[in-house]
Design an enzyme around this catalytic site. Structure first.
Site, short mmCIF file in Angstrom:
data_model
loop_
_atom_site.label_atom_id
_atom_site.label_comp_id
_atom_site.label_asym_id
_atom_site.label_seq_id
_atom_site.Cartn_x
_atom_site.Cartn_y
_atom_site.Cartn_z
N ARG A 87 0.87 -1.19 0.00
CA ARG A 87 0.00 0.00 0.00
C ARG A 87 0.91 1.23 0.00
O ARG A 87 1.89 1.28 0.73
CB ARG A 87 -0.94 -0.01 1.22
CG ARG A 87 -1.91 -1.21 1.18
CD ARG A 87 -3.06 -1.05 2.14
NE ARG A 87 -3.97 0.01 1.75
CZ ARG A 87 -4.97 0.45 2.51
NH1 ARG A 87 -5.15 -0.06 3.71
NH2 ARG A 87 -5.76 1.42 2.10
N GLN A 194 -15.32 1.52 6.96
CA GLN A 194 -14.58 1.27 8.20
C GLN A 194 -15.30 1.85 9.42
O GLN A 194 -15.17 1.33 10.53
CB GLN A 194 -13.17 1.87 8.13
CG GLN A 194 -12.22 1.17 7.17
CD GLN A 194 -12.23 1.80 5.80
OE1 GLN A 194 -13.23 2.39 5.39
NE2 GLN A 194 -11.15 1.67 5.07
N ASP A 235 -2.90 9.01 7.86
CA ASP A 235 -2.05 8.00 7.21
C ASP A 235 -0.67 8.56 6.91
O ASP A 235 0.31 7.82 6.84
CB ASP A 235 -2.72 7.48 5.94
CG ASP A 235 -3.90 6.61 6.32
OD1 ASP A 235 -4.98 7.18 6.57
OD2 ASP A 235 -3.72 5.39 6.43
N ASN A 245 -5.54 11.53 5.01
CA ASN A 245 -6.30 10.52 5.77
C ASN A 245 -7.40 9.99 4.87
O ASN A 245 -7.54 10.42 3.70
CB ASN A 245 -6.86 11.15 7.06
CG ASN A 245 -7.46 10.12 8.00
OD1 ASN A 245 -6.82 9.10 8.30
ND2 ASN A 245 -8.68 10.33 8.45
N LYS A 246 -8.18 9.08 5.37
CA LYS A 246 -9.25 8.42 4.61
C LYS A 246 -10.09 9.41 3.81
O LYS A 246 -10.42 10.48 4.30
CB LYS A 246 -10.12 7.64 5.60
CG LYS A 246 -11.28 6.87 5.01
CD LYS A 246 -10.89 5.92 3.91
CE LYS A 246 -9.84 4.93 4.31
NZ LYS A 246 -9.19 4.27 3.14
O1 MRU Z 1 -7.61 2.27 4.04
P1 MRU Z 1 -7.42 2.11 5.52
O2 MRU Z 1 -8.58 1.46 6.19
O3 MRU Z 1 -6.10 1.47 5.85
O4 MRU Z 1 -7.34 3.60 6.03
C1 MRU Z 1 -7.23 3.87 7.40
C2 MRU Z 1 -7.38 5.30 7.72
O5 MRU Z 1 -7.47 6.14 6.87
C3 MRU Z 1 -7.28 5.64 9.15
O6 MRU Z 1 -8.14 6.67 9.48
C4 MRU Z 1 -5.83 6.03 9.38
O7 MRU Z 1 -4.97 4.95 9.09
C5 MRU Z 1 -5.56 6.52 10.70
S1 MRU Z 1 -5.53 5.18 11.72
C6 MRU Z 1 -4.83 5.09 13.08
#
Ligand code: MRU
Length: 345
Positions: A87, A194, A235, A245-246
């Site tokens: 990723r 999520q 992230d 972030n997401k």
């Molecule tokens: O695609 P994901 O589920 O790995 O994305 C996760 C996120 O965006 C979380 O909000 C981010 O990793 C912060 S987590 C501690």
């Protein structure tokens, strides 16, 4: 159980694709299986995939048949490169791989048999430190939450995105544990959900009062003055404080500004990428169009439609009130204050 742990020469993890309907533990006995688990999002969340990658290196070390250090380092480089391709966005993955490789490079003179145990110890250290860091972040961030507050969070930044406790959700958990009467609004977080699947599950387990909303309801909620603050995870954070972030985080930050709701980001120092000037330089993962056209394997859009599916977005630093880290709460000017905190970490 923790989100991820090492037991009897294998890596055990909670299969997050199955939650909340099924709680299933799976195990990986090769680094390729760990890479597959990260890629397929059986494990996800920035700190958790960093720890998974570190354990992947430990598996690669134990399976190496190398008899010289030169051969061994080649095996380790191969595993690192394989894991690094899983990723692209969360920097914790690369941070953990680099920390493991640095150790392996420093310990050149150690007998290979011993070195393998040292490598596992380092992966275990990263996992243990993750919990300590999250708890410290929780204590720092809880000072921003008042009794009676309603908090909106996005995606899952809880125990499942880490080894335990969580980042943004860890702050909420600490405030709740301190006895503050709080309410959490959880948005479902399309397309992978999520929020609805994982954050809602964690809050149910911890008996923290919450309400689930769809992503497009957040603005109305703020308009109705039902949200006192927003806390999300990250992230990757650039050295100027831009936050990746997401997907959907940016929209929330803009709505927060419009409605005068403080917008906080909780992330460990390892999520800050000091090599990047701004969020523009952070690679944004694009994922399978099926995540948008299908829900739980069921097609919801006409076959063959064109899809855009970035998994993350960039929130410019101007929308961020403060960044909560294990070393303290970083406020503006971010460029200067991030440097101060990172240098003392
Ligand atoms: O695609 P994901 O589920 O790995 O994305 C996760 C996120 O965006 C979380 O909000 C981010 O990793 C912060 S987590 C501690």
């Amino acid at each position: 159980m923790k989100t991820i742990e090492w037991k009897d020469g294998k890596v055990f993890l909670i299969d997050q694709r199955k939650l909340p309907l099924k709680y299933k533990i799976i195990n990986c006995s090769t680094y390729q299986e760990v890479a597959e688990a990260i890629k397929k999002m059986k494990i996800r969340g920035a700190p958790a995939i960093g720890v998974a990658a570190a354990f992947g290196i430990a598996l690669a070390a134990y399976s190496s048949k190398a008899s010289t250090y030169g051969e061994f380092i080649q095996d380790m480089e191969k595993a690192k490169n394989y894991l690094a391709l899983t990723r692209p966005t969360a920097v914790n993955l690369f941070w953990a791989l680099e920390r493991m490789m640095n150790l392996i490079n420093i310990k050149k003179d150690v007998d290979l048999f011993k070195l393998k145990d040292i490598i596992l110890q380092e992966a275990e250290n990263i996992a243990r430190e993750d919990i300590e860091i999250n708890k410290a972040m929780g204590e720092q961030g809880s000072s921003l939450i008042k009794d009676g507050d309603s908090i909106l969070t996005h995606c899952n930044a809880g125990a499942l995105a880490t080894v335990d406790h969580g980042t943004a959700l860890g702050v909420i958990r600490t405030a709740f544990k301190e006895g503050k009467k709080i309410h959490v609004y959880v948005d479902e977080t399309r397309p992978v959900l999520q929020g609805a699947r994982l954050t809602a599950w964690e809050l149910t387990q911890k008996k923290i009062p919450f309400t689930l909303i769809t992503d497009n309801m957040a603005g109305f909620l703020m308009y109705q003055k039902k949200v006192n603050l927003i806390i999300v995870g990250a992230d990757r954070i650039a050295r100027n404080g831009d936050v990746v972030n997401k997907i959907g985080t940016y929209s929330l930050s803009v709505l927060a500004r419009e409605n005068k709701v403080p917008f906080y980001v909780a992330a460990p120092i390892s999520t800050i990428d000091m090599s990047l000037k701004s969020g523009e330089e952070i690679p944004i993962e694009e994922r399978d169009p099926k995540e948008v056209t299908h829900i739980s394997g069921k097609q919801i859009a006409p076959a063959g439609v064109k899809v855009f599916n970035p998994a993350f977005d960039i929130t410019p630093n101007g929308y961020v009130e403060a960044i909560i880290t294990e070393k303290g709460i970083i406020r503006k000017p971010f460029e200067k204050n991030i440097k101060l905190v990172v240098n003392t970490a």
